[in-house]
Design a protein around this motif. Structure first.
Motif, PDB file in Angstrom:
ATOM      1  N   SER A 194      -1.190  10.828   2.480  1.00 22.93           N
ATOM      2  CA  SER A 194      -0.851   9.946   3.616  1.00 22.93           C
ATOM      3  C   SER A 194      -2.118   9.419   4.308  1.00 22.93           C
ATOM      4  O   SER A 194      -2.146   8.273   4.766  1.00 22.93           O
ATOM      5  CB  SER A 194       0.063  10.657   4.618  1.00 22.93           C
ATOM      6  N   VAL A 197      -3.331   6.446   2.427  1.00 19.75           N
ATOM      7  CA  VAL A 197      -2.461   5.272   2.636  1.00 19.75           C
ATOM      8  C   VAL A 197      -2.876   4.560   3.926  1.00 19.75           C
ATOM      9  O   VAL A 197      -3.031   3.333   3.970  1.00 19.75           O
ATOM     10  CB  VAL A 197      -0.971   5.707   2.704  1.00 19.75           C
ATOM     11  N   ASP A 216       2.851  -4.256   5.629  1.00 18.93           N
ATOM     12  CA  ASP A 216       3.912  -3.254   5.841  1.00 18.93           C
ATOM     13  C   ASP A 216       5.178  -3.647   5.088  1.00 18.93           C
ATOM     14  O   ASP A 216       5.794  -2.819   4.410  1.00 18.93           O
ATOM     15  CB  ASP A 216       4.218  -3.116   7.343  1.00 18.93           C
ATOM     16  N   MET A 219       4.910  -3.207   1.323  1.00 17.24           N
ATOM     17  CA  MET A 219       4.967  -1.812   0.874  1.00 17.24           C
ATOM     18  C   MET A 219       6.383  -1.238   1.027  1.00 17.24           C
ATOM     19  O   MET A 219       6.834  -0.471   0.177  1.00 17.24           O
ATOM     20  CB  MET A 219       3.949  -0.951   1.637  1.00 17.24           C
ATOM     21  N   ARG A 220       7.067  -1.646   2.106  1.00 17.14           N
ATOM     22  CA  ARG A 220       8.448  -1.157   2.273  1.00 17.14           C
ATOM     23  C   ARG A 220       9.331  -1.661   1.139  1.00 17.14           C
ATOM     24  O   ARG A 220      10.067  -0.906   0.518  1.00 17.14           O
ATOM     25  CB  ARG A 220       9.038  -1.637   3.614  1.00 17.14           C
ATOM     26  N   LEU A 223       7.787  -0.470  -2.698  1.00 17.65           N
ATOM     27  CA  LEU A 223       7.826   0.948  -3.079  1.00 17.65           C
ATOM     28  C   LEU A 223       9.006   1.685  -2.444  1.00 17.65           C
ATOM     29  O   LEU A 223       9.120   2.888  -2.573  1.00 17.65           O
ATOM     30  CB  LEU A 223       6.511   1.646  -2.699  1.00 17.65           C
ATOM     31  N   ASN A 224       9.858   0.907  -1.748  1.00 18.64           N
ATOM     32  CA  ASN A 224      11.024   1.501  -1.087  1.00 18.64           C
ATOM     33  C   ASN A 224      10.620   2.572  -0.067  1.00 18.64           C
ATOM     34  O   ASN A 224      11.302   3.577   0.101  1.00 18.64           O
ATOM     35  CB  ASN A 224      11.982   2.090  -2.134  1.00 18.64           C
ATOM     36  N   TRP A 225       9.480   2.382   0.564  1.00 21.81           N
ATOM     37  CA  TRP A 225       9.053   3.304   1.622  1.00 21.81           C
ATOM     38  C   TRP A 225       9.821   2.971   2.907  1.00 21.81           C
ATOM     39  O   TRP A 225      10.095   1.792   3.169  1.00 21.81           O
ATOM     40  CB  TRP A 225       7.555   3.132   1.917  1.00 21.81           C
ATOM     41  N   PRO A 226      10.095   3.991   3.746  1.00 28.39           N
ATOM     42  CA  PRO A 226      10.762   3.677   5.015  1.00 28.39           C
ATOM     43  C   PRO A 226       9.846   2.945   5.980  1.00 28.39           C
ATOM     44  O   PRO A 226      10.301   2.226   6.859  1.00 28.39           O
ATOM     45  CB  PRO A 226      11.139   5.054   5.574  1.00 28.39           C
ATOM     46  N   GLY A 228       5.730   0.971   6.350  1.00 32.59           N
ATOM     47  CA  GLY A 228       4.471   0.558   5.747  1.00 32.59           C
ATOM     48  C   GLY A 228       3.321   1.361   6.346  1.00 32.59           C
ATOM     49  O   GLY A 228       3.522   2.134   7.295  1.00 32.59           O
ATOM     50  N   PRO A 229       2.081   1.169   5.839  1.00 34.58           N
ATOM     51  CA  PRO A 229       0.952   1.978   6.290  1.00 34.58           C
ATOM     52  C   PRO A 229       0.671   1.893   7.789  1.00 34.58           C
ATOM     53  O   PRO A 229       0.269   2.888   8.403  1.00 34.58           O
ATOM     54  CB  PRO A 229      -0.243   1.438   5.502  1.00 34.58           C
ATOM     55  N   LEU A 232       3.343   3.728   9.763  1.00 33.07           N
ATOM     56  CA  LEU A 232       3.081   5.161   9.574  1.00 33.07           C
ATOM     57  C   LEU A 232       1.922   5.618  10.463  1.00 33.07           C
ATOM     58  O   LEU A 232       2.000   6.653  11.130  1.00 33.07           O
ATOM     59  CB  LEU A 232       2.762   5.436   8.092  1.00 33.07           C
TER      60      LEU A 232
END
Ligand code: CAA
Length: 284
Positions: A194, A197, A216, A219-220, A223-226, A228-229, A232
């Protein structure tokens, strides 16, 4: 050993989250901090979180009231830890803040008590060196937001006993979290990744590759992240992120963990994320 009462040292975002999940699991909790105003803020964070669960009908208001009632508070650590079975330290992420706490805990707690640290990157072995019971010291790295995230990293040092590990794994499971045991290595696993990232996101921004909102979103969606950097980073805190990167960099010399100047400048001017109202984004 049966754990009935848990002490949580620190009532910030992490400490209050840990106190909450322990109380939700039925433990008696004492949440300790230096000042009453810090504790009051921690209790408010807990009530807000429980409010989300009641609103979604995941728990009733009676459940929420009982959970809060199980959380006692104190500004006197020495008096408050005399009858606890398990301690979780979750104070400011600096060794010079944590070490004296471990020294005081050693004096104040019965010999049987296990000391867990929620450190996100300080070597657990270093913290254990401040005690006379290094076999009973372990890392228990909760993830933010604690009431929602499903994992805990458990950090076993070279001298953490098998008994301490077993009791800790059973405790973590009783909180409804999945645990992975990792070695006592800089940043452990979650933050080795993390921190990169967040640092790499800030570098992309410095280089002007795209806007922070676009990075952001990319990346969401990609990569299906909840988050973005930058979302986060604002959640974790820019101050915490820089400390973490510096700790890993100092311990390993790996250039990729050298905090990018943008993150350092943001920390200097207090743009440290959600908790200050401004980080990469503005927060109400
Ligand atoms: N307490 C209780 N419930 C909460 C909550 C809290 N503090 N925060 C969020 N929720 C609930 C919401 O009520 C919502 O519930 P439903 O699904 O039942 O509707 C659910 O969680 C999702 O919340 P939101 O709709 O508000 O927003 P979201 O979908 O963006 O989810 C999030 C929020 C769970 C935080 C999600 O964005 C997420 O998982 N983000 C990534 C978090 C992350 O990466 N954490 C790691 C940080 S690194 C770290 O912690 C290590 C370190 O040492 C620095």
């Amino acid at each position: 050993m049966t754990i009935k009462k848990v002490a949580v040292i620190g009532s910030g975002i992490m400490g209050s989250g840990i106190a909450q999940v322990a109380a939700q699991a039925g433990y008696d909790v004492v949440m300790i901090d230096l000042k009453q105003e810090f504790i009051d803020r921690g209790i408010n964070i807990i009530k807000e979180s429980l409010g989300k669960f009641t609103k979604k009908k995941k728990i009733t208001q009676d459940d929420a009231d009982e959970i809060v009632a199980r959380i006692h508070t104190s500004t006197n650590m020495k008096d408050a830890v005399g009858d606890v079975d398990y301690v979780i330290e979750a104070v400011f992420e600096r060794a010079n803040v944590k070490l004296p706490i471990f020294e005081q805990l050693e004096e104040a707690c019965p010999e049987r008590v296990i000391f867990a640290s929620n450190t996100s990157g300080i070597p657990v072995s270093l913290l254990s060196s401040a005690t006379k019971r290094p076999d009973k010291v372990i890392g228990l790295h909760f993830i933010n937001p604690v009431p929602v995230m499903r994992s805990i990293e458990t950090i076993k040092t070279l001298v953490t006993s098998e008994e301490t590990l077993k009791i800790t794994l059973d405790f973590a499971a009783s909180l409804g979290k999945k645990t992975v045991v990792v070695k006592d290595s800089p940043g452990f696993v979650v933050n080795r990744i993390s921190a990169i990232v967040i640092n790499e996101g800030a570098k992309l921004l410095e280089e002007g590759l795209a806007t922070l909102e676009d990075i952001d979103e990319l990346m969401r969606l990609s990569l299906n992240w909840p988050m973005g950097p930058f979302q986060l980073a604002d959640l974790v805190g820019i101050d915490v992120s820089v400390d973490l990167l510096e700790q890993i960099y100092q311990q390993t010399g790996w250039e990729r963990y050298k905090p990018t100047p943008l993150l350092k400048r943001m920390r200097e001017v207090g743009h440290i994320g959600r908790k200050s109202g401004k980080g990469f984004y503005e927060w109400a």
